[in-house]
Design a protein around this motif. Sequence first.
Motif, short mmCIF file in Angstrom:
data_model
loop_
_atom_site.label_atom_id
_atom_site.label_comp_id
_atom_site.label_asym_id
_atom_site.label_seq_id
_atom_site.Cartn_x
_atom_site.Cartn_y
_atom_site.Cartn_z
N ARG A 1 9.95 10.97 0.67
CA ARG A 1 9.20 9.72 0.66
C ARG A 1 7.71 9.98 0.84
NH1 ARG A 1 13.10 5.97 4.58
NH2 ARG A 1 14.76 5.65 3.02
N SER A 2 6.90 9.17 0.17
CA SER A 2 5.45 9.33 0.28
C SER A 2 4.74 8.02 -0.02
CB SER A 2 4.96 10.41 -0.68
OG SER A 2 5.25 10.07 -2.02
N ILE A 3 3.49 7.97 0.41
CA ILE A 3 2.54 6.91 0.08
C ILE A 3 1.62 7.46 -0.99
CG2 ILE A 3 0.56 5.61 0.98
CD1 ILE A 3 2.03 5.75 3.75
N ALA A 4 1.33 6.67 -2.01
CA ALA A 4 0.45 7.14 -3.10
C ALA A 4 -0.58 6.06 -3.44
CB ALA A 4 1.26 7.49 -4.34
N GLY B 1 1.09 3.42 -8.18
CA GLY B 1 1.02 3.73 -6.75
C GLY B 1 2.00 2.93 -5.92
N GLY B 2 1.82 2.98 -4.60
CA GLY B 2 2.72 2.31 -3.66
C GLY B 2 3.51 3.32 -2.87
N LEU B 3 4.71 2.96 -2.47
CA LEU B 3 5.64 3.90 -1.86
C LEU B 3 6.45 4.59 -2.95
CD1 LEU B 3 7.15 1.98 1.21
CD2 LEU B 3 5.31 3.68 1.21
N HIS B 4 6.67 5.89 -2.80
CA HIS B 4 7.50 6.66 -3.73
C HIS B 4 8.67 7.26 -2.97
CE1 HIS B 4 3.97 7.47 -6.76
NE2 HIS B 4 4.31 6.20 -6.68
N HIS C 1 6.13 -1.48 -4.98
CA HIS C 1 4.80 -2.08 -4.96
C HIS C 1 4.49 -2.62 -3.57
CE1 HIS C 1 1.46 -4.77 -5.96
NE2 HIS C 1 1.32 -4.04 -7.06
N PRO C 2 3.25 -2.47 -3.08
CA PRO C 2 2.90 -2.94 -1.73
C PRO C 2 3.16 -4.42 -1.47
CG PRO C 2 1.22 -1.43 -2.50
CD PRO C 2 2.15 -1.66 -3.66
#
Length: 274
Positions: free
Chosen positions: A215-218, A121-124, A79-80
């Motif tokens: 790794r990704s941003i969603a 969402g957040g970082l995955h 979570h951000p």
Amino acid sequence: MAVLDFIGSDTHPRFAQDQCEAEGKRLAGKYRDASPFPHIVIDDFVSQDVLRRIDAQFPSREKSVSFTRNQEKLKYQFHPDDLEDVTFSLFAALNSQPFLTFLSELTGIDGLIADPYFAGGGLHETLRGGHLGVHADFNRHKRMNVRRRINVLIYLNSDWKEEYGGDLELWSKDMKTVEQKVAPIIGRCVIFNTDLDSYHGHPDPLTTPEGKTRRSIATYYYTSAQTLADQPDRTTNFKRRPGSGDKEDFTVKSRELVRDLVPPALLRFAKRIK
């Protein structure tokens, strides 16, 4: 040179309204004409220097929510609110008015709503051997009671090799063929409509070296529930690929069958009793 430039300080990046509006208009035709559903793949979407800083500050998995089942395995979500300043600021920029303007111009969808809760969402991060089965996303944000419309994914993976796998696959609406494969390389952004038949995933286990992760941003975007008032509520709907060993999610299927067949008043009564 990035498609969208950051303005502001290095630790608090943000987007410019005029550039977001112009770039959304410029790319709109490509987005809306794409197959198998409206989408676009944009390389060098934002500064790779900022993305590398985010990757270098990637949090410990102790702060994550983990997913391990047949349909999604060795996947972690962050979570951000738990992230470093530059990462948190990028998420704030992705939820800002200029970026919503970019998305509206790009997709033709007015009234887009950002998600301050970052549901899903957040970082995955997905580890070696992990995967995410082909699916259509949940379509209702329960806390805000809004309809999900758009996904934005930004990849963080430097030195990504083809043999690692992990391509995002976009499948035809009849689930007969994969129509697009997108390698998750740093700076690449994928934006797409999240309709009930927008099937996507990275379904084969990653074959990265030990310690190398995907790794990704969603971030996800919504409109008022009234815009799709007749659409039935759906949770994440995983699909089997033809000729594969993919597992059906029978728990979800049975729950949705009951929801579709039983009158709403009776369902509400059953929930009260429970």
